[in-house]
Design an enzyme around this catalytic site. Structure first.
Site, PDB file in Angstrom:
ATOM      1  N   GLY A 165       1.255  -1.055   0.081  1.00 46.16           N
ATOM      2  CA  GLY A 165       0.118   0.229   0.052  1.00 46.16           C
ATOM      3  C   GLY A 165       0.751   1.377   0.188  1.00 46.16           C
ATOM      4  N   GLU A 223       4.046   4.546   5.737  1.00 42.66           N
ATOM      5  CA  GLU A 223       2.644   4.217   6.183  1.00 42.66           C
ATOM      6  C   GLU A 223       1.635   4.384   4.880  1.00 42.66           C
ATOM      7  OE1 GLU A 223       1.335   1.004   5.270  1.00 42.66           O
ATOM      8  OE2 GLU A 223       0.447   0.230   6.979  1.00 42.66           O
ATOM      9  N   ASP A 279      -5.103   2.311  10.587  1.00 40.71           N
ATOM     10  CA  ASP A 279      -6.476   1.898  10.802  1.00 40.71           C
ATOM     11  C   ASP A 279      -6.371   1.184  12.539  1.00 40.71           C
ATOM     12  OD1 ASP A 279      -8.610   1.273   9.596  1.00 40.71           O
ATOM     13  OD2 ASP A 279      -8.679  -0.548  10.572  1.00 40.71           O
ATOM     14  N   LYS A 318      -7.106   6.952  10.212  1.00 42.57           N
ATOM     15  CA  LYS A 318      -8.039   7.145  11.112  1.00 42.57           C
ATOM     16  C   LYS A 318      -7.994   6.389  12.428  1.00 42.57           C
ATOM     17  CE  LYS A 318     -10.303   4.129   7.371  1.00 42.57           C
ATOM     18  NZ  LYS A 318     -10.821   2.722   6.825  1.00 42.57           N
ATOM     19  N   ASP A 351      -6.362  -1.032  -1.823  1.00 48.53           N
ATOM     20  CA  ASP A 351      -6.499  -1.372  -2.447  1.00 48.53           C
ATOM     21  C   ASP A 351      -7.835  -1.985  -1.723  1.00 48.53           C
ATOM     22  OD1 ASP A 351      -5.151  -3.115  -0.220  1.00 48.53           O
ATOM     23  OD2 ASP A 351      -5.814  -4.753  -1.531  1.00 48.53           O
ATOM     24  N   ARG A 394      -5.373   0.274  -6.134  1.00 48.97           N
ATOM     25  CA  ARG A 394      -4.173   0.940  -6.160  1.00 48.97           C
ATOM     26  C   ARG A 394      -3.816   2.224  -7.144  1.00 48.97           C
ATOM     27  NH1 ARG A 394      -2.636  -1.994  -2.219  1.00 48.97           N
ATOM     28  NH2 ARG A 394      -1.883  -4.485  -1.700  1.00 48.97           N
TER      29      ARG A 394
HETATM   30  P1  IMP Z   1      -3.592  -1.367  11.016  1.00 49.93           P
HETATM   31  O1  IMP Z   1      -2.348  -2.217  10.899  1.00 49.93           O
HETATM   32  O2  IMP Z   1      -5.468  -1.677  11.287  1.00 49.93           O
HETATM   33  O3  IMP Z   1      -3.672  -0.143  11.076  1.00 49.93           O
HETATM   34  O4  IMP Z   1      -4.104  -2.003   9.256  1.00 49.93           O
HETATM   35  C1  IMP Z   1      -3.126  -0.759   8.328  1.00 49.93           C
HETATM   36  C2  IMP Z   1      -3.159  -1.661   6.825  1.00 49.93           C
HETATM   37  O5  IMP Z   1      -4.797  -1.546   6.433  1.00 49.93           O
HETATM   38  C3  IMP Z   1      -3.051  -0.947   5.695  1.00 49.93           C
HETATM   39  O6  IMP Z   1      -2.199  -0.399   5.604  1.00 49.93           O
HETATM   40  C4  IMP Z   1      -4.113  -0.626   4.867  1.00 49.93           C
HETATM   41  O7  IMP Z   1      -3.130  -1.498   4.113  1.00 49.93           O
HETATM   42  C5  IMP Z   1      -5.245  -1.617   5.495  1.00 49.93           C
HETATM   43  N1  IMP Z   1      -6.152  -0.854   5.672  1.00 49.93           N
HETATM   44  C6  IMP Z   1      -6.503   0.526   6.542  1.00 49.93           C
HETATM   45  N2  IMP Z   1      -7.804   1.049   5.905  1.00 49.93           N
HETATM   46  C7  IMP Z   1      -7.979   1.193   4.616  1.00 49.93           C
HETATM   47  C8  IMP Z   1      -8.882   1.106   4.290  1.00 49.93           C
HETATM   48  O8  IMP Z   1      -9.501   2.456   3.985  1.00 49.93           O
HETATM   49  N3  IMP Z   1      -8.585   1.041   2.940  1.00 49.93           N
HETATM   50  C9  IMP Z   1      -7.522  -0.430   2.422  1.00 49.93           C
HETATM   51  N4  IMP Z   1      -6.396  -0.595   3.239  1.00 49.93           N
HETATM   52  C10 IMP Z   1      -7.038   0.010   4.763  1.00 49.93           C
HETATM   53 MG    MG Z   2      -1.080  -1.993   4.268  1.00 50.68          MG
END
Ligand code: IMP
Ligand code: MG
Length: 181
Positions: free
Chosen positions: A43, A98, A102, A130, A158, A164
């Protein structure tokens, strides 16, 4: 507008302007330091490629790949390294790059892992944050934009390995991804 896109959240121009600002800030902060940007595959590739060219000081780039959510677009909370760094980062200033933070679980895992390699410093630059979805606290040093709790695609992000290559960041229609994010 494409039929699978609900709304464009950030245009190509808005992203480019913010990436220029982040590049300037990073160039100032790391002047005279041995900097290496570490992108999280896949990503962050699009963002890193643009950010890297806005950094005016010498800097390296490297990548790690970790297991992703898969098709269901849900965080399993389980992170696994699929591809490790090629470079030795000991005593270097590492900036993790990054696309979006999320839950924070991916970053928490990677930061613990990188810290154990005796880096000179470790910071995070994320294009999108987010915050409403955070499960673990992570300190974000450079943030492009804070975004609402919607499933976003484009500019590296994606859904099921698609979208992407959109030059902007958009909210995907709920009927495409099933309504959960
Ligand atoms: P985390 O471990 O939950 O913080 O995940 C982060 C990863 O989740 C990012 O690197 C993205 O690959 C994916 N991700 C989180 N939110 C989204 C979104 O809204 N669209 C697409 N990918 C997301
Ligand atoms: Mg990612």
């Amino acid at each position: 507008m494409r039929s699978d896109i609900e709304q464009v959240l950030l245009t190509e121009e808005q992203i480019a302007a913010r990436v220029r600002e982040l590049g300037k800030e990073i160039s100032r902060d790391y002047a005279g330091k041995d900097l290496v940007l570490v992108g999280i595959l896949r990503g962050a590739v699009v963002f890193l490629a643009d950010l890297y060219r806005q950094i005016s000081i010498p800097a390296g780039m490297d990548f790690v790949a970790i297991s992703s959510y898969g098709k269901e677009a849900l965080s399993s909370g389980v992170v696994r390294i699929l591809k490790d760094l090629d470079e030795v980062v000991e005593s270097r200033h590492v900036l993790l790059v990054e696309d979006i933070v999320d839950s924070g679980l991916t970053l928490q895992y990677l930061m613990d892992n990188l810290r154990s390699r005796n880096v000179a410093s470790l910071r995070v630059c994320t294009l999108l944050d987010k915050p409403s979805r955070r499960q673990v606290p992570v300190e974000l040093d450079y943030v492009g934009f804070q975004v609402p709790d919607e499933f976003l695609v484009g500019y590296g992000l994606d859904y099921s390995q698609r979208y992407r290559n959109l030059p902007y960041i958009a909210v995907l229609k709920r009927d495409i991804y099933g309504g959960h994010s």
